[in-house]
Write an enzyme that holds these catalytic residues in place. Structure first.
Site, PDB file in Angstrom:
ATOM      1  N   ARG A  16       0.805  -1.236   0.000  1.00 14.54           N
ATOM      2  CA  ARG A  16       0.000   0.000   0.000  1.00 14.54           C
ATOM      3  C   ARG A  16       0.836   1.284   0.000  1.00 14.54           C
ATOM      4  O   ARG A  16       0.417   2.302   0.551  1.00 14.54           O
ATOM      5  CB  ARG A  16      -0.964   0.047   1.201  1.00 14.54           C
ATOM      6  CG  ARG A  16      -2.012  -0.991   1.200  1.00 14.54           C
ATOM      7  CD  ARG A  16      -2.982  -0.900   0.031  1.00 14.54           C
ATOM      8  NE  ARG A  16      -3.776  -2.113   0.011  1.00 14.54           N
ATOM      9  CZ  ARG A  16      -3.429  -3.214  -0.680  1.00 14.54           C
ATOM     10  NH1 ARG A  16      -2.357  -3.231  -1.451  1.00 14.54           N
ATOM     11  NH2 ARG A  16      -4.158  -4.291  -0.631  1.00 14.54           N
ATOM     12  N   SER A  61     -10.914   0.907   3.597  1.00 18.62           N
ATOM     13  CA  SER A  61     -10.188   0.559   4.823  1.00 18.62           C
ATOM     14  C   SER A  61      -9.416   1.778   5.332  1.00 18.62           C
ATOM     15  O   SER A  61      -8.686   2.402   4.566  1.00 18.62           O
ATOM     16  CB  SER A  61      -9.194  -0.568   4.560  1.00 18.62           C
ATOM     17  OG  SER A  61      -9.911  -1.739   4.267  1.00 18.62           O
ATOM     18  N   GLU A  64      -4.078   4.209   6.370  1.00 20.56           N
ATOM     19  CA  GLU A  64      -3.933   4.032   4.918  1.00 20.56           C
ATOM     20  C   GLU A  64      -4.491   5.279   4.214  1.00 20.56           C
ATOM     21  O   GLU A  64      -3.970   5.730   3.207  1.00 20.56           O
ATOM     22  CB  GLU A  64      -4.715   2.782   4.483  1.00 20.56           C
ATOM     23  CG  GLU A  64      -4.568   2.473   3.015  1.00 20.56           C
ATOM     24  CD  GLU A  64      -5.299   1.195   2.591  1.00 20.56           C
ATOM     25  OE1 GLU A  64      -5.273   0.205   3.342  1.00 20.56           O
ATOM     26  OE2 GLU A  64      -5.892   1.216   1.508  1.00 20.56           O
TER      27      GLU A  64
HETATM   28  C1  LIG Z   1     -15.462   1.334  -0.964  1.00 19.58           C
HETATM   29  C2  LIG Z   1     -13.956   1.396  -1.115  1.00 19.58           C
HETATM   30  C3  LIG Z   1     -13.239   0.214  -1.282  1.00 19.58           C
HETATM   31  C4  LIG Z   1     -11.830   0.244  -1.420  1.00 19.58           C
HETATM   32  N1  LIG Z   1     -11.165  -0.936  -1.601  1.00 19.58           N
HETATM   33  C5  LIG Z   1      -9.813  -0.906  -1.763  1.00 19.58           C
HETATM   34  C6  LIG Z   1      -9.082  -2.127  -1.967  1.00 19.58           C
HETATM   35  O1  LIG Z   1      -9.624  -3.214  -2.014  1.00 19.58           O
HETATM   36  N2  LIG Z   1      -7.727  -2.028  -2.108  1.00 19.58           N
HETATM   37  C7  LIG Z   1      -7.072  -0.843  -2.094  1.00 19.58           C
HETATM   38  O2  LIG Z   1      -5.847  -0.817  -2.238  1.00 19.58           O
HETATM   39  N3  LIG Z   1      -7.745   0.323  -1.886  1.00 19.58           N
HETATM   40  C8  LIG Z   1      -9.086   0.315  -1.729  1.00 19.58           C
HETATM   41  N4  LIG Z   1      -9.772   1.493  -1.527  1.00 19.58           N
HETATM   42  C9  LIG Z   1      -9.030   2.762  -1.414  1.00 19.58           C
HETATM   43  C10 LIG Z   1      -8.890   3.546  -2.756  1.00 19.58           C
HETATM   44  O3  LIG Z   1      -9.937   3.231  -3.612  1.00 19.58           O
HETATM   45  C11 LIG Z   1      -7.560   3.253  -3.435  1.00 19.58           C
HETATM   46  O4  LIG Z   1      -6.509   3.598  -2.583  1.00 19.58           O
HETATM   47  C12 LIG Z   1      -7.436   4.022  -4.756  1.00 19.58           C
HETATM   48  O5  LIG Z   1      -6.392   3.448  -5.505  1.00 19.58           O
HETATM   49  C13 LIG Z   1      -7.203   5.513  -4.585  1.00 19.58           C
HETATM   50  O6  LIG Z   1      -7.281   6.140  -5.855  1.00 19.58           O
HETATM   51  P1  LIG Z   1      -7.812   7.653  -6.023  1.00 19.58           P
HETATM   52  O7  LIG Z   1      -7.651   8.025  -7.440  1.00 19.58           O
HETATM   53  O8  LIG Z   1      -9.160   7.781  -5.462  1.00 19.58           O
HETATM   54  O9  LIG Z   1      -6.737   8.410  -5.138  1.00 19.58           O
HETATM   55  P2  LIG Z   1      -6.962   9.751  -4.286  1.00 19.58           P
HETATM   56  O10 LIG Z   1      -7.772   9.423  -3.080  1.00 19.58           O
HETATM   57  O11 LIG Z   1      -7.418  10.845  -5.152  1.00 19.58           O
HETATM   58  O12 LIG Z   1      -5.464  10.039  -3.833  1.00 19.58           O
HETATM   59  C14 LIG Z   1      -4.775   9.108  -3.009  1.00 19.58           C
HETATM   60  C15 LIG Z   1      -3.301   9.528  -2.951  1.00 19.58           C
HETATM   61  O13 LIG Z   1      -2.720   9.405  -4.252  1.00 19.58           O
HETATM   62  C16 LIG Z   1      -2.197  10.658  -4.690  1.00 19.58           C
HETATM   63  N5  LIG Z   1      -2.418  10.754  -6.139  1.00 19.58           N
HETATM   64  C17 LIG Z   1      -3.578  10.564  -6.820  1.00 19.58           C
HETATM   65  N6  LIG Z   1      -3.368  10.697  -8.149  1.00 19.58           N
HETATM   66  C18 LIG Z   1      -2.049  10.984  -8.313  1.00 19.58           C
HETATM   67  C19 LIG Z   1      -1.211  11.250  -9.444  1.00 19.58           C
HETATM   68  N7  LIG Z   1      -1.684  11.223 -10.692  1.00 19.58           N
HETATM   69  N8  LIG Z   1       0.098  11.524  -9.211  1.00 19.58           N
HETATM   70  C20 LIG Z   1       0.598  11.558  -7.945  1.00 19.58           C
HETATM   71  N9  LIG Z   1      -0.139  11.323  -6.846  1.00 19.58           N
HETATM   72  C21 LIG Z   1      -1.445  11.032  -7.026  1.00 19.58           C
HETATM   73  C22 LIG Z   1      -2.948  11.711  -3.895  1.00 19.58           C
HETATM   74  O14 LIG Z   1      -2.192  12.914  -3.776  1.00 19.58           O
HETATM   75  C23 LIG Z   1      -3.118  10.996  -2.554  1.00 19.58           C
HETATM   76  O15 LIG Z   1      -1.928  11.066  -1.811  1.00 19.58           O
HETATM   77  C24 LIG Z   1     -11.160   1.486  -1.392  1.00 19.58           C
HETATM   78  C25 LIG Z   1     -11.894   2.684  -1.230  1.00 19.58           C
HETATM   79  C26 LIG Z   1     -13.274   2.634  -1.110  1.00 19.58           C
HETATM   80  C27 LIG Z   1     -14.032   3.918  -0.989  1.00 19.58           C
END
Ligand SMILES: Cc1cc2nc3c(=O)[nH]c(=O)nc-3n(C[C@H](O)[C@H](O)[C@H](O)COP(=O)(O)OP(=O)(O)OC[C@H]3O[C@@H](n4cnc5c(N)ncnc54)[C@H](O)[C@@H]3O)c2cc1C
Length: 325
Positions: free
Chosen positions: A188, A238, A315
């Site tokens: 992660r 999570s 996380e």
């Molecule tokens: C219902 C639910 C279920 C989930 N299940 C899982 C799971 O099974 N496994 C898992 O790993 N996660 C899970 N997650 C968490 C989340 O979905 C993941 O971590 C996802 O990959 C985050 O992507 P995001 O685009 O929403 O990131 P954001 O929330 O927008 O950003 C997260 C981080 O990444 C950085 N970031 C985003 N885009 C970029 C970029 N282009 N360049 C540099 N930095 C960047 C941001 O600055 C921040 O630090 C879940 C979330 C929810 C709501």
């Protein structure tokens, strides 16, 4: 007195950022939105406004906005789908770069994709093109940028296993392509969490495997998520990372299990509560604030520390209001 000084500095910083943004040329100004409520761009639906936000749809825009942030010392961060962040109640006093580059290219078993495309759309498109590998992650919300930054995964696999290379905009404004091994992936996490580099696009190597089986895995995993995760109540998934295995080669210990056993399943704070089907998930039950979530998370951590002597690690990333130096 301390508070007054704090507020004066806050206002001075804000004025300085506004005057920098006002002095930009018209084409850049047109791309900037002011006072954008970040609660609308995060799955927890919490957070005050960003002083300024720009939607990045190509590399040139990314480069130019990054340059403004760097040259004028304006705090900035890149937002993807907002599914792994908790934004401060006061919002973010700086420039949010919302990643919206989504170009997709498939060449044999090699797939390139913009960092703003959703992870799930990559899975869907590649299965449609006859490529398998990523189906285990079906239903994980968010973008490729967020998934690579946090090395998203589940069921013992993560996105980094399939990544060949990534194109970044580094903190010096250089666009460079690096191999997956350069991104320091671990459970992660990746170097992107701390480097300040922005992911622009990524290249994956997939395979021509058993498509029927992959489609079945996708269906099953999406159904499992619908059963186990909140799908109408706002959440960031999570909240804490699972713990390292007790013995080398063993399985990670689920933070949810420790939380359950520590009696954290019934905790709440203000409008934030622990989800009744999964003790590692915080939900925004009723107009929760960032402070509610932080308070609840602290109680959950205390419960596990009290019972097992273990310190859980967040996380979900807390995006602070952030002041200039
Ligand atoms: C219902 C639910 C279920 C989930 N299940 C899982 C799971 O099974 N496994 C898992 O790993 N996660 C899970 N997650 C968490 C989340 O979905 C993941 O971590 C996802 O990959 C985050 O992507 P995001 O685009 O929403 O990131 P954001 O929330 O927008 O950003 C997260 C981080 O990444 C950085 N970031 C985003 N885009 C970029 C970029 N282009 N360049 C540099 N930095 C960047 C941001 O600055 C921040 O630090 C879940 C979330 C929810 C709501």
């Amino acid at each position: 007195m301390h508070n007054k000084r704090h507020t004066d500095k806050h206002l001075r910083d804000e004025q300085r950022i506004i005057s920098v943004l006002n002095a930009l040329d018209e084409s850049l100004q047109r791309r900037i939105e002011r006072d954008v409520p970040l609660c609308c761009l995060t799955t927890l639906q919490i957070g005050g406004p960003a002083l300024a936000l720009c939607r990045i749809q190509n590399i040139d825009q990314a480069r130019r906005f990054h340059e403004i942030s760097r040259e004028h010392d304006i705090p900035g961060f890149c937002l993807g789908g907002g599914s792994n962040v908790l934004v401060d109640d006061l919002g973010f006093q700086g420039l949010v770069m919302r990643m919206e580059i989504t170009d997709l290219g498939i060449d044999g078993e090699t797939v390139s994709i913009g960092a703003g495309a959703t992870f799930d759309s990559l899975i869907q498109e590649t299965l449609q093109a006859g490529l398998t590998g990523l189906e285990f992650a079906s239903g994980i919300p968010g973008t490729i940028g967020g998934a690579i930054t946090g090395n998203a995964g589940c069921f013992g696999h993560d996105i980094s296993e399939f990544l060949l290379e990534a194109t970044l905009l580094d903190t010096q404004g250089r666009v460079e392509t690096v191999g997956a091994a350069d991104l320091g992936f671990a459970y992660r996490t990746s170097k992107l969490k701390t480097s300040g580099d922005i992911l622009l696009s990524a290249v994956f190597r997939l395979q021509r495997g058993n498509l029927d089986q992959a489609a079945e895995t996708r269906r099953e995993n999406i159904a499992l998520r619908r059963r186990k995760h909140p799908h109408e109540t706002p959440t960031a998934g999570s909240y804490f990372k699972n713990l390292p295995p007790e013995h080398p080669g063993g399985r990670r210990r689920a933070a949810g299990q420790l939380l359950e056993q520590a009696g954290a399943g019934n905790l709440s704070s203000g409008g934030a509560a622990v989800f009744d089907k999964h003790a590692n998930i915080i939900i925004n039950r009723d107009q929760a604030t960032c402070s509610d979530v932080l308070d609840l998370a602290a109680k959950m951590k205390d419960a596990v520390h009290g019972k097992f002597g273990v310190v859980l690690e967040e996380e979900v990333r807390h995006i602070r209001h952030q002041q200039l130096k």
